[in-house]
Each structure stands twice: as structure tokens, then as C-alpha cells.
Motif scaffolding. Structure first.
Motif, PDB file in Angstrom:
ATOM      1  N   ILE A 152       0.891  -1.167   0.000  1.00 55.37           N
ATOM      2  CA  ILE A 152       0.000   0.000   0.000  1.00 55.37           C
ATOM      3  C   ILE A 152       0.921   1.207   0.000  1.00 55.37           C
ATOM      4  O   ILE A 152       1.822   1.325   0.823  1.00 55.37           O
ATOM      5  CB  ILE A 152      -1.008  -0.026   1.167  1.00 55.37           C
ATOM      6  CG1 ILE A 152      -0.351  -0.356   2.509  1.00 55.37           C
ATOM      7  CG2 ILE A 152      -2.114  -1.029   0.862  1.00 55.37           C
ATOM      8  CD1 ILE A 152      -1.289  -0.189   3.690  1.00 55.37           C
ATOM      9  N   THR A 172       5.361  -2.079  -9.995  1.00 52.14           N
ATOM     10  CA  THR A 172       4.825  -3.148  -9.138  1.00 52.14           C
ATOM     11  C   THR A 172       3.355  -3.400  -9.459  1.00 52.14           C
ATOM     12  O   THR A 172       2.902  -4.550  -9.526  1.00 52.14           O
ATOM     13  CB  THR A 172       4.888  -2.734  -7.644  1.00 52.14           C
ATOM     14  OG1 THR A 172       6.152  -2.160  -7.377  1.00 52.14           O
ATOM     15  CG2 THR A 172       4.646  -3.915  -6.738  1.00 52.14           C
ATOM     16  N   ASP A 204      -1.187   3.730   2.250  1.00 47.92           N
ATOM     17  CA  ASP A 204      -0.690   3.665   3.627  1.00 47.92           C
ATOM     18  C   ASP A 204      -0.620   5.114   4.108  1.00 47.92           C
ATOM     19  O   ASP A 204       0.331   5.817   3.813  1.00 47.92           O
ATOM     20  CB  ASP A 204       0.703   3.018   3.544  1.00 47.92           C
ATOM     21  CG  ASP A 204       1.366   2.840   4.891  1.00 47.92           C
ATOM     22  OD1 ASP A 204       0.750   3.182   5.917  1.00 47.92           O
ATOM     23  OD2 ASP A 204       2.515   2.359   4.902  1.00 47.92           O
TER      24      ASP A 204
HETATM   25  N1  MSP Z   1       3.815   2.226   2.571  1.00 49.56           N
HETATM   26  C1  MSP Z   1       4.928   1.376   2.393  1.00 49.56           C
HETATM   27  C2  MSP Z   1       4.492  -0.030   2.062  1.00 49.56           C
HETATM   28  C3  MSP Z   1       3.620  -0.663   3.080  1.00 49.56           C
HETATM   29  S1  MSP Z   1       3.104  -2.233   2.572  1.00 49.56           S
HETATM   30  C4  MSP Z   1       2.370  -2.891   3.903  1.00 49.56           C
HETATM   31  C5  MSP Z   1       5.798   1.881   1.245  1.00 49.56           C
HETATM   32  N2  MSP Z   1       5.209   2.702   0.387  1.00 49.56           N
HETATM   33  S2  MSP Z   1       5.936   3.362  -0.891  1.00 49.56           S
HETATM   34  O1  MSP Z   1       5.002   4.323  -1.422  1.00 49.56           O
HETATM   35  O2  MSP Z   1       7.220   3.841  -0.547  1.00 49.56           O
HETATM   36  O3  MSP Z   1       6.056   2.228  -1.932  1.00 49.56           O
HETATM   37  C6  MSP Z   1       7.174   1.391  -2.002  1.00 49.56           C
HETATM   38  C7  MSP Z   1       6.946   0.403  -3.106  1.00 49.56           C
HETATM   39  O4  MSP Z   1       6.685   1.086  -4.347  1.00 49.56           O
HETATM   40  C8  MSP Z   1       8.137  -0.478  -3.427  1.00 49.56           C
HETATM   41  O5  MSP Z   1       8.259  -1.570  -2.551  1.00 49.56           O
HETATM   42  C9  MSP Z   1       7.806  -0.881  -4.845  1.00 49.56           C
HETATM   43  O6  MSP Z   1       6.782  -1.810  -4.848  1.00 49.56           O
HETATM   44  C10 MSP Z   1       7.307   0.421  -5.420  1.00 49.56           C
HETATM   45  N3  MSP Z   1       8.394   1.240  -5.892  1.00 49.56           N
HETATM   46  C11 MSP Z   1       8.664   2.524  -5.515  1.00 49.56           C
HETATM   47  N4  MSP Z   1       9.751   2.964  -6.203  1.00 49.56           N
HETATM   48  C12 MSP Z   1      10.201   2.016  -7.019  1.00 49.56           C
HETATM   49  C13 MSP Z   1      11.262   1.929  -7.936  1.00 49.56           C
HETATM   50  N5  MSP Z   1      12.063   2.934  -8.201  1.00 49.56           N
HETATM   51  N6  MSP Z   1      11.446   0.751  -8.559  1.00 49.56           N
HETATM   52  C14 MSP Z   1      10.643  -0.326  -8.319  1.00 49.56           C
HETATM   53  N7  MSP Z   1       9.635  -0.268  -7.460  1.00 49.56           N
HETATM   54  C15 MSP Z   1       9.359   0.889  -6.823  1.00 49.56           C
HETATM   55  O7  MSP Z   1       6.936   1.476   1.173  1.00 49.56           O
END
Ligand code: MSP
Length: 637
Positions: free
Chosen positions: A12, A26, A51
Motif C-alpha cells: 500500500i 509493481t 498507507d
Molecule cells: N507504505 C509502504 C508499504 C507498506 S506495505 C504494507 C511503502 N510505500 S511506498 O510508497 O514507498 O512504496 C514502495 C513500493 O513502491 C516499493 O516496494 C515498490 O513496490 C514500489 N516502488 C517505488 N519505487 C520504485 C522503484 N524505483 N522501482 C521499483 N519499485 C518501486 O513502502
């Protein structure tokens, strides 16, 4: 027979900013898998969401002068629009600010407390604000946060702890299951982390209020990762009455994410589930990062690629295809506009697009658009047919192994084979003589079948393109399902329809030049101010200064502290540009400074002037740099 189920989740996402192409990566992967599984007859639950709690969001909202709820509502609306644009077929979207989720988290927290899995104690540790994580000294990397490598600071508070340490052995045993964590290369990191000594986890905070309150102890907020990870079960109705799908879909078949949050999903999450006495997810898959110029994409680096812009420029399916095709799934890879355009030109315009247009136009040219029923098989047919008949099985195997680019490679192997088949069977020569009519019809029919079978397998990845191909080759809906992806289902006398160019070729040089100028010139909203007199302007004493020293201001994320030489003396200036510059970027540079600005105290430091920079909206600020040959002290007017 009971219907097979498949439960897949994305992380999320934080609605702290607009999402970028990394988040789309993703989500498109999860969507493609979900669509394929649905075609295979699985009852799929595809969950995504946002989130929304935590200090970072609270801070962001404050600086935007909004309430946290108002701030996230706005961004979440944009995220939903993005997923609609990108054809993301999620079944459920959870927001951690949804009432039912908040109630469930309170229930889960209370249950764990009642079971003795959570206890109250004193917390002293090093806190990383952006990651909202406490670290022990030994976990720090060179004194910095091991996740984001940012600054940490000492913090202490009364807090609740989850007995994570007692699950160390069980977790290690869990990793012996080769299916649980993939790619397997991520296992060592988890094992090392646990072997270094797993400590109990601080699962409440009192330093901010934007979160789920612990309902039996005022002032305590549930740790955001407990709040966030639990979404995977609350969204199914665990600990709430909103949904009744928990028994049907839990445990999850795949939790998909990038590698940086694998640790939360393969240590904290299974331990929480064990504490609750619930089954564990079958697989945690941590794919690699999309990198830009070998740095991970992030808003703070100012190098975000906006998926909306890309989709508008190249089409949703082209972007989806590129994301799923370009980088081995599980590895890091560099995203570039150039490689995107190259892929579109070679695979989509040349190989697939041409195959469709050549096939359709030959059927129009030689048979007025409708194939005659007579047939005559010949050389090369069998190889094409057997490749087509094996395709669905090969694609399914790749998808089951999470080898998404390989699945597409399998499909494009058939596309290439079909293009080669045209060269081998030379339909333009067959067309010269009526005696070859049956053979020509067979060749063209075989091409249609290859296209149909490829389009079926391609549809989870490119949901807008496949229907266009079906329409072009006259394939009715009843033969577009996965179980009809066998050679020979297309009626012998199928009629084709002209379709526009599926993927226009892009002039790469022109396009790159345009992108560059667009990227270099962000859209600026211009708001004019009332006129001022020449004398008013001249009252400002603007001078060229040289940066002698530049340092971060401790405990202030946004501030840099400068010593500037103004031609006469050194002066101290504090500037709010730390998000955009590293101190070493500016040392020795010449900058423009308002020298007669009344001194102001910022974080206890008296700042004697203001460094001029241009405000470029979302992308931050750029300091106005002065040519090196201009002497310090020169007046600017
Ligand atoms: N809120 C938490 C996740 C909680 S899950 C219970 C979080 N959010 S986030 O907005 O930072 O999203 C991270 C996720 O976004 C990564 O794990 C991936 O799935 C995706 N990505 C964000 N940037 C990315 C890249 N540059 N490359 C690949 N995936 C990326 O962490």
C-alpha cells in the motif's frame, strides 16, 4: 470442483506525493499476473491501496497547510485515477484511514496485548524520521539509517513492544521453505538480520497523532508498519464486519513489492501472523528497483518519471509492455526514455504492429478481406503451429515462476517466428498465380492464428491491444479465451478488418530532444506582483558572494548553513535548500545574495542575508549561480 483462488497484493503506497513509474511497475506486474490468473479460471483477489498514517504524512500536510485527511484524500484520488488510466484491474482498494481498517487495527493490537505478545516498556533508540523506524546502534550503517542512509537521532519514549525476538527460530525455519521468499538471493539478508540478534519491536509512538490510537492507552499511536502490514488481512474482513472474505482468500498467494520492504514482509509480518495464530503468506516476492541514472527514483532526488505523461505520450499498453519486458524481474534495471522508445519501435511497431498490418492487408489484397475455405499445407507450417500450441503452457510456467519478462519473450518468439514465416512462404509470390490460392489462404490463415494465440497470451499485459488484434483478424469473443489458445479455432473463412497503425514508429532523436526540453522546463504558474519603482528595487543590496563553507543544520531536514565571502567579510547565512543540494555541491560556487536584508534568527543561528534561487514549483529550488570570473562583492542590479 471448488474454484481455485488466488490472492495477490501490492504494497500500500504512501500518499505523500504523486506516484511515479516505480510504483506503476509493481502495480502493473500485479495486474498482469491477476489478469492471467483470472483467464486461467482462478477466483482472484487483487488488493492494492494506500498507507496513509505517520509522521511523514502529518508533516507534509502541515507544510501544505492542509489537514492530513484533506492532504491524503487529494493524493489518493489522483492514485485511483492513475490506476484507472493504466487499466489496473484491482478488486479492492484499501486506505488505512478507512474506518473499518482503523477498528480492525485496534482489535488486532488489543488481541496481541491480551495474549501477552505486546507489552509496555521504555524505548531508547535511534530514530529515522523518513522511515519512521527505530534502530539500535548496531543496526546503523556508518551511524546512519540502514534503510535510507539518512540521519538518525536519539529518542526515548514509553512504548509498547511486540515480542519479535521470540520468533527468530521460527522465522529461520520459515526461510527453509524455498517458496516463501523470492528471489532466493534476498534470503541471506534476512537470515543475517536475524542472526545478528532479533530484538523486540517497538510498536507504538507518542511523538505524533496522525495514526491509529491504541484504544486502551491514550496518547499511544500504533506503529505505522503494524497498521500498514495488517491491511492484507483487514481488507479481507479480518477483525471487522466490513468484508467476509478472509476464509476464502487468506493466506495470500503472493505479496509483491520491491526489495527495500522485503524485510518488513518477511520478518515482522510473518511474526505478527504467528502471534495472531494465523497462516502465513505463501510467497513474498521482492522485485528490483527501476533506477534513473543509477539512482533509485524518488521525489527528493527530483528525477521522477510521471507515468501519466508517459501513458499520454506513448499509450498505456506500450508503457505496460516496456515495464514488464525490459528488466529481468527481481533485478534492478535502469529506466530511460530512450530504452522505452527503442522497445516500442522494435518490438511493438516493427514486430507486432507490422505482423498485424501485413497479415490483414494481404488478406484484403488477395481475398478481398475474407479467406476462402480451401487449404493446402506446406513447408514451415508445422513449426509455426507447434510453437503456437506450446505458447500458453510456456507463458503460464513463466508467470508461475514470476518470470514476467520471459513470458513476454515467449510471446514475441512466436511473433518473430511468424514474421520469418512470411519471408519463408513468400505470399507476395504465391499471390501472382491463382493456382496457389489454397496455399496462400493457408499461409494467411496460419498468420491470423499465430496472431490470435499471441494476442490471447498478451492480453493480461496489454489489455487494450489484444481486442484490437482480435477485431482486425475477425476473431469473435468466444475464441479469445485462454482455453481457445490452440491452433485452428479461427473459422476457415474469417473476415479481416482494417485496423489503424497499432504502434506508430517514434522518431527517437526528435522525441528525445522534445522530452529534454519539456523536462528542462517545468510548467510554472506565473503570478504577477504589483509594480515597484526603480528606487524601490535599488534599495536591495544584491551582491556576488563565494560559498566558503556549507553544512547541514543538525535536526533540520531543510536547512543548510553557509559561510559566504562578500568581498569584504565572511557572513553567516541559513538557507532552506537542503532538500535539493548536498553541501559539497555548493562549496566554492558564487551565488547572488541579498546583503542588506534584516538579520533573522533561524534555529538559533543569526542569518545575515538571503541566497537567491529560482522557485521551480514541485521540483524545488535552484540556486542562481554566478560565473566564476565575477569578483566577490560585485553589485547585482
Ligand atoms: N507504505 C509502504 C508499504 C507498506 S506495505 C504494507 C511503502 N510505500 S511506498 O510508497 O514507498 O512504496 C514502495 C513500493 O513502491 C516499493 O516496494 C515498490 O513496490 C514500489 N516502488 C517505488 N519505487 C520504485 C522503484 N524505483 N522501482 C521499483 N519499485 C518501486 O513502502
Amino acid at each position: 470442483m471448488e474454484e481455485k483462488k488466488f490472492y495477490i497484493t501490492t504494497p500500500i503506497y504512501y500518499p505523500s506525493d504523486k506516484l511515479h513509474i516505480g510504483h506503476a511497475y509493481t502495480t502493473v506486474a500485479a495486474d498482469s499476473i491477476s489478469r492471467f490468473k483470472r483467464m486461467q479460471g482462478f477466483d482472484v483477489m487483487f488488493l492494492t491501496g494506500t498507507d496513509e498514517h505517520g509522521q511523514k504524512i502529518e508533516d507534509k500536510a502541515k507544510s501544505a497547510d492542509m489537514t492530513p485527511q484533506g492532504y491524503v484524500d487529494n493524493i489518493v484520488a489522483g492514485i485511483k485515477e492513475l490506476w484507472e488510466l493504466m487499466n489496473i484491474s484491482y478488486d479492492r482498494f484499501i486506505r488505512t484511514t478507512d474506518d473499518y481498517h482503523i477498528k480492525s487495527i485496534q482489535n488486532i493490537f488489543r488481541t496481541l496485548h491480551d495474549k501477552g505478545e505486546i507489552y509496555k516498556g521504555d524505548y531508547k533508540g535511534m530514530y529515522c524520521k523518513p522511515c519512521e523506524s527505530f534502530w539500535t546502534e548496531s543496526q546503523l550503517k556508518n551511524g546512519k539509517c540502514p534503510d535510507c542512509e539518512g540521519e538518525v537521532y536519539e529518542a526515548s519514549e514509553q512504548a509498547y513492544f511486540f515480542r519479535l525476538s521470540k520468533y527468530a527460530d521460527k522465522l529461520l525455519k520459515l526461510y527453509d521453505d524455498p517458496e516463501f521468499l523470492e528471489p532466493q538471493s534476498r534470503l541471506n539478508e534476512m537470515r543475517n538480520f536475524i542472526n545478528q540478534g532479533l530484538e523486540d519491536l517497538c510498536v507504538s509512538r507518542t511523538s505524533f497523532t496522525w495514526g491509529v490510537p491504541v484504544d486502551f492507552d491514550d496518547g499511544h499511536i500504533v506503529y505505522v508498519w503494524v497498521d500498514a502490514l495488517s491491511n492484507y488481512i483487514t481488507a479481507l474482513g479480518y477483525a471487522n464486519d466490513k468484508y467476509d472474505d478472509f476464509d476464502r482468500y487468506w493466506p495470500a498467494d503472493v505479496h509483491l513489492m520491491a526489495k527495500e520492504i522485503v524485510r518488513f514482509h518477511s520478518i515482522i509480518w510473518p511474526a505478527l501472523l504467528m502471534a495472531l495464530g494465523l497462516p502465513l503468506p505463501k510467497k513474498v516476492f521482492g522485485h528490483g528497483w527501476l533506477l534513473l541514472d543509477s539512482g533509485k527514483m524518488s521525489k527528493s532526488k527530483g528525477n521522477v518519471v510521471d507515468p501519466v505523461v508517459l501513458c499520454e505520450r506513448y499509450g498505456v499498453d506500450a508503457v505496460r509492455y516496456y515495464l514488464m519486458r525490459e528488466i529481468p524481474f527481481g533485478h534492478d534495471g535502469v529506466f530511460s526514455n530512450e530504452s522505452l522508445i527503442t522497445r516500442i519501435n522494435s518490438d511493438l511497431a516493427n514486430d507486432l504492429g507490422n505482423l498485424v498490418s501485413r497479415t490483414v492487408s494481404m488478406i484484403q489484397k488477395y481475398f478481398d478481406g475474407t479467406l476462402p475455405a480451401e487449404r493446402q499445407s506446406g513447408d514451415f507450417d508445422d513449426e509455426l503451429i507447434s510453437l503456437c500450441d506450446a505458447l500458453t503452457k510456456n507463458v503460464a510456467e513463466c508467470i508461475d515462476k514470476m518470470l514476467l519478462p520471459n513470458a513476454l519473450a515467449e510471446i514475441f518468439k512466436v511473433v518473430s517466428r511468424a514474421n520469418k514465416y512470411i519471408d519463408e512462404t513468400t505470399p507476395w509470390i504465391l499471390g501472382r498465380d491463382d493456382a496457389n490460392r489454397a496455399r496462400l489462404a493457408t499461409v494467411l490463415y496460419n498468420l491470423c492464428e499465430a496472431l490470435r494465440i499471441c494476442a490471447i497470451n498478451l492480453s493480461p499485459f496489454m489489455p487494450d491491444t489484444s481486442p484490437k488484434i482480435f477485431e482486425a483478424i475477425g476473431a469473435g469473443e468466444e475464441i479469445t479465451m485462454l482455453d481457445s489458445a490452440v491452433f485452428g479455432k479461427l473459422p476457415l473463412d474469417a473476415s479481416v478488418k482494417t485496423c489503424g497503425v497499432l504502434f506508430p514508429r517514434i522518431d527517437i532523436e526528435k522525441e528525445m530532444a522534445e522530452l529534454e526540453s519539456a523536462a528542462g522546463a517545468p510548467q510554472i504558474k506565473i503570478e504577477h506582483l504589483p509594480e515597484m519603482s526603480y528606487d524601490d528595487f535599488m534599495r536591495g543590496e544584491l551582491r556576488v558572494c563565494r560559498v566558503v563553507t556549507c553544512d547541514k543544520v543538525p535536526k533540520a531536514d531543510k536547512l543548510l548553513l553557509f559561510t559566504l565571502f562578500d568581498g569584504e567579510r565572511e557572513r553567516t547565512v541559513v538557507s532552506g535548500i537542503a532538500q535539493w543540494y548536498k553541501p559539497e555541491d555548493l562549496i566554492g560556487k558564487k551565488v547572488a545574495v541579498v546583503c542588506n536584508l534584516a538579520p533573522a534568527k533561524i534555529r538559533g543561528i543569526v542569518s545575515e542575508g538571503m541566497i537567491l534561487s529560482s522557485d521551480i514549483g514541485d521540483d524545488g529550488a535552484r540556486v542562481i549561480l554566478i560565473d566564476d570570473d565575477v569578483p566577490e562583492g560585485s553589485r547585482i542590479r
